[in-house]
Design an enzyme around this catalytic site. Structure first.
Site, mmCIF file in Angstrom:
data_model
loop_
_atom_site.group_PDB
_atom_site.id
_atom_site.type_symbol
_atom_site.label_atom_id
_atom_site.label_comp_id
_atom_site.label_asym_id
_atom_site.label_seq_id
_atom_site.Cartn_x
_atom_site.Cartn_y
_atom_site.Cartn_z
ATOM 1 N N SER A 1 0.817 -1.218 0.000
ATOM 2 C CA SER A 1 0.000 0.000 0.000
ATOM 3 C C SER A 1 0.850 1.267 0.000
ATOM 4 C CB SER A 1 -0.936 -0.009 1.207
ATOM 5 O OG SER A 1 -1.891 -1.026 1.039
ATOM 6 N N PHE A 2 2.028 1.179 0.609
ATOM 7 C CA PHE A 2 2.903 2.359 0.624
ATOM 8 C C PHE A 2 3.239 2.814 -0.797
ATOM 9 C CE2 PHE A 2 6.966 4.591 0.998
ATOM 10 C CZ PHE A 2 6.659 5.500 2.003
ATOM 11 N N GLU A 3 3.296 1.864 -1.730
ATOM 12 C CA GLU A 3 3.657 2.173 -3.122
ATOM 13 C C GLU A 3 2.457 2.625 -3.961
ATOM 14 O OE1 GLU A 3 5.023 -0.743 -1.586
ATOM 15 O OE2 GLU A 3 6.797 0.494 -1.226
ATOM 16 N N CYS B 1 -4.804 -3.071 1.234
ATOM 17 C CA CYS B 1 -5.353 -3.560 2.502
ATOM 18 C C CYS B 1 -4.236 -3.529 3.547
ATOM 19 C CB CYS B 1 -5.873 -4.983 2.318
ATOM 20 S SG CYS B 1 -6.384 -5.731 3.870
ATOM 21 N N VAL B 2 -4.428 -2.680 4.531
ATOM 22 C CA VAL B 2 -3.445 -2.582 5.611
ATOM 23 C C VAL B 2 -4.088 -3.173 6.865
ATOM 24 C CG1 VAL B 2 -1.778 -1.097 6.765
ATOM 25 C CG2 VAL B 2 -2.719 -0.395 4.555
ATOM 26 N N THR C 1 3.103 -3.735 15.576
ATOM 27 C CA THR C 1 4.016 -2.593 15.567
ATOM 28 C C THR C 1 3.296 -1.391 14.957
ATOM 29 O OG1 THR C 1 4.860 -3.060 13.358
ATOM 30 C CG2 THR C 1 5.954 -4.178 15.193
ATOM 31 N N HIS D 1 3.673 0.110 12.330
ATOM 32 C CA HIS D 1 3.684 0.200 10.871
ATOM 33 C C HIS D 1 2.315 0.517 10.297
ATOM 34 C CE1 HIS D 1 7.740 -1.433 10.613
ATOM 35 N NE2 HIS D 1 7.706 -1.002 9.382
ATOM 36 N N PHE E 1 -9.871 6.444 -3.124
ATOM 37 C CA PHE E 1 -9.228 5.727 -2.014
ATOM 38 C C PHE E 1 -9.963 4.397 -1.777
ATOM 39 C CE2 PHE E 1 -8.593 5.002 2.596
ATOM 40 C CZ PHE E 1 -7.219 5.149 2.694
ATOM 41 N N ARG F 1 -15.314 -6.845 4.188
ATOM 42 C CA ARG F 1 -15.453 -5.664 3.319
ATOM 43 C C ARG F 1 -14.904 -5.900 1.918
ATOM 44 N NH1 ARG F 1 -15.182 -4.929 8.419
ATOM 45 N NH2 ARG F 1 -16.285 -3.203 9.429
HETATM 46 N N1 RBF Z 1 1.560 -3.300 2.937
HETATM 47 C C1 RBF Z 1 0.225 -3.410 2.858
HETATM 48 O O1 RBF Z 1 -0.355 -3.135 1.809
HETATM 49 N N2 RBF Z 1 -0.498 -3.867 3.941
HETATM 50 C C2 RBF Z 1 0.062 -4.164 5.134
HETATM 51 O O2 RBF Z 1 -0.651 -4.561 6.052
HETATM 52 C C3 RBF Z 1 1.475 -4.019 5.242
HETATM 53 N N3 RBF Z 1 2.091 -4.277 6.421
HETATM 54 C C4 RBF Z 1 3.434 -4.086 6.528
HETATM 55 C C5 RBF Z 1 4.066 -4.300 7.761
HETATM 56 C C6 RBF Z 1 5.433 -4.100 7.862
HETATM 57 C C7 RBF Z 1 6.097 -4.354 9.187
HETATM 58 C C8 RBF Z 1 6.191 -3.671 6.722
HETATM 59 C C9 RBF Z 1 7.669 -3.428 6.823
HETATM 60 C C10 RBF Z 1 5.567 -3.459 5.528
HETATM 61 C C11 RBF Z 1 4.198 -3.672 5.389
HETATM 62 N N4 RBF Z 1 3.553 -3.462 4.166
HETATM 63 C C12 RBF Z 1 2.194 -3.588 4.087
HETATM 64 C C13 RBF Z 1 4.321 -3.174 2.938
HETATM 65 C C14 RBF Z 1 4.455 -1.684 2.628
HETATM 66 O O3 RBF Z 1 3.236 -1.152 2.127
HETATM 67 C C15 RBF Z 1 5.553 -1.474 1.550
HETATM 68 O O4 RBF Z 1 5.284 -2.275 0.429
HETATM 69 C C16 RBF Z 1 6.950 -1.805 2.057
HETATM 70 O O5 RBF Z 1 7.219 -1.155 3.275
HETATM 71 C C17 RBF Z 1 8.036 -1.398 1.012
HETATM 72 O O6 RBF Z 1 8.016 0.017 0.812
#
Ligand code: RBF
Length: 165
Positions: free
Chosen positions: A65-67, A89-90, A95, A97, A122, A136
């Protein structure tokens, strides 16, 4: 708490703008793939049900999701794309994060909405556990992908109406 009242997945097709001439970009996070795949199916089916041509749905995948923000930017830079939907989906872990990623993606997508004259939708679930996400993403609270597609069509039509004025 989610209730039937805020399950918007059951939209009225008769109230939808004509989407036949629009092109949509969809950026999908690979993390929690089972969920994001279901969101994507909801988006794709809904766009097609509303007259969008399959070749006018451009999907790209990003690792997490970060990307999504960067992926959305790639799609927004394509002149033929009218609106972008970001799907992720996060799931809350042990932690912080969860907070960082959720904040980053919602802020990132908001910034794109300010920067570009094209809507960014979104479609990111942020849940406490997998079960809430499943509920969901085609489960008992509908499919947020359907709602994201409905929002994208409405916003693309709104933008087109005002751009042509
Ligand atoms: N990406 C998601 O889309 N959903 C998550 O629940 C998720 N949990 C993560 C938890 C941790 C500890 C880390 C390091 C990354 C997670 N990511 C998750 C990946 C994040 O969105 C991204 O792809 C990476 O951090 C690389 O930039």
């Amino acid at each position: 708490m989610a209730t039937q009242l805020n399950n918007l997945s059951g939209y009225d097709p008769d109230l939808m703008p004509n989407a036949a001439d629009f092109t949509f970009g969809v950026v999908v996070a690979e993390w929690n793939h089972e969920i994001t795949e279901s969101l994507w199916q909801g988006v794709k089916d809904t766009l097609i049900q509303n007259g969008v041509k399959e070749q006018n749905i451009i999907k790209i995948d990003v690792p997490g999701s970060f990307e999504l923000t960067f992926g959305a930017k790639i799609l927004l830079d394509k002149p033929n794309i009218d609106a972008v939907i970001a799907l992720g989906c996060v799931i809350r872990g042990e932690t912080p994060h969860f907070e960082y990623i959720s904040q980053a993606v919602s802020n990132g997508l908001t910034q794109l909405n300010v920067m570009y004259r094209k809507p960014v939708i979104f479609g990111v679930l942020t849940t406490n556990n997998l079960e809430q996400a499943q509920d969901r993403a085609g489960g008992k609270y509908g499919n947020k992908g359907v709602e994201a597609a409905v929002a994208a069509i409405k916003m693309a039509a709104l933008n087109a109406n005002f751009t042509s004025m």
